[in-house]
Scaffold this active site. Sequence first.
Site, short mmCIF file in Angstrom:
data_model
loop_
_atom_site.label_atom_id
_atom_site.label_comp_id
_atom_site.label_asym_id
_atom_site.label_seq_id
_atom_site.Cartn_x
_atom_site.Cartn_y
_atom_site.Cartn_z
N TYR A 131 56.13 -148.57 39.45
CA TYR A 131 55.13 -149.20 40.32
C TYR A 131 55.21 -150.73 40.35
CZ TYR A 131 52.53 -145.02 41.65
OH TYR A 131 52.14 -143.83 42.22
N LYS A 182 60.43 -137.54 30.65
CA LYS A 182 61.66 -136.85 31.05
C LYS A 182 62.76 -137.49 30.18
CE LYS A 182 64.13 -134.16 33.79
NZ LYS A 182 64.01 -132.71 33.90
N ASP A 215 58.82 -131.76 34.28
CA ASP A 215 59.02 -130.57 35.14
C ASP A 215 58.38 -129.34 34.50
OD1 ASP A 215 60.98 -130.86 33.19
OD2 ASP A 215 62.63 -130.18 34.45
N ASP A 239 50.85 -140.15 38.40
CA ASP A 239 50.41 -140.05 39.79
C ASP A 239 50.62 -138.64 40.30
OD1 ASP A 239 49.63 -140.87 42.45
OD2 ASP A 239 51.76 -140.81 42.95
N ASP A 243 47.67 -135.20 40.95
CA ASP A 243 47.42 -134.45 42.19
C ASP A 243 47.53 -132.95 41.91
OD1 ASP A 243 46.99 -136.73 43.72
OD2 ASP A 243 48.34 -136.12 45.33
C1 IPM Z 1 46.56 -142.80 43.33
C2 IPM Z 1 47.18 -143.10 44.68
C3 IPM Z 1 47.86 -144.45 44.64
C4 IPM Z 1 48.95 -144.41 43.57
C5 IPM Z 1 48.45 -144.91 45.99
C6 IPM Z 1 47.41 -144.94 47.08
C7 IPM Z 1 49.14 -146.25 45.88
O1 IPM Z 1 48.06 -142.10 45.05
O2 IPM Z 1 45.70 -143.58 42.90
O3 IPM Z 1 46.93 -141.80 42.71
O4 IPM Z 1 50.09 -143.99 43.84
O5 IPM Z 1 48.66 -144.79 42.44
MN MN Z 2 48.15 -140.43 43.66
#
Ligand code: IPM
Ligand code: MN
Length: 336
Positions: A131, A182, A215, A239, A243
């Site tokens: 990042y 990893k 993974d 990140d 999700d």
């Molecule tokens: C998160 C989001 C951000 C990230 C994006 C919007 C830059 O996906 O906070 O998880 O990748 O950190």
């Molecule tokens: Mn995210």
Amino acid sequence: MAYIIGVIGGDGIGPEVVAEGLKVLNAAGVEIDIVAYDLGGDRYLRDGTVLSDEILEEWRGLDALYLGAVGTPEVPPGVIERGLLLRMRFELDLYVNRRPFQGHMALSEEIAADQEAFTFEVIRENTEGTYTGEGGFLRRYTPKEVATQGSVNTRYGVERCVRYAFELARSRPKRHLTLVHKTNVLTFAGDLWERTFNEVAEEYPDVATAYNHVDAACIYFVQDPKSYDVIVTDNLFGDILTDLAGAVSGGIGLAASANLNPDRTGPSMFEPVHGSAPDIVGTGKANPTAAILSAAMMVEFLGEASAATRIRAACAVPEIQHGTTTEIGDAIAERV
Ligand code: IPM
Ligand code: MN
């Protein structure tokens, strides 16, 4: 005395869910003074502003920042993400991104019943890795172009994040911490992470540890989330994994997060894990629970533990998870 909170509703559904979070804080009796900031993709399209140095300086004097979501399809990728969100995380040194997940929050009763027992937290390193923006182009737009995007991992940055995760694991009943990386492929960054993790682990003999390749962790997140307690991982893995964790614990509409400066040298920032979802703006379909739970993390970090507990309890009532954005917000506000 009232807490001074900088509020960035942002783009898409951001302002909608943030409004519900503020409504619930109000209902919970937490006194806050709001300073609203018009930032995000829409503002950028209007006058080219992403984030000024003056606003960033102003933020340093606030108690906390509360953000909805940023990003609109009309703005090229990266402009707002890097210029606003990542700049906040980096410049305010929000080095821990804490993201808790609970199985019992699952929207489907079947999943909820099956996964009732799981509750884990992902500690995502929030200032380094891929990042940082390290890298660049050579011979861009030519047939021989090259793009590199490096991963920056400092001993200092990894250690402070890992230490936070060990402290958190120590405070929880299971006292278990899993490193996710990893190491079999990323042999430089992985080596630094693994050595740091193992060295810090010696200071925490009361915390049991484990290691998963990222993974494999994806499989366990889906098939055996109960096996986790606290997870620590790098920025990009964190990140992606969060999700996935959101999806297996009831949907991304429930996933909250705290971008913390644990040293409290400045304000921390609180935001739902989800994005701006431009496709559902104004439809009332956005679930404000993630934003409301993020507000709970905010007031807990500020020392309002009882309000946070009441908000979390209200969010966990299955009946409230039906209806529009404002109906869900109202139902939670009524119960706190
Ligand atoms: C998160 C989001 C951000 C990230 C994006 C919007 C830059 O996906 O906070 O998880 O990748 O950190
Ligand atoms: Mn995210």
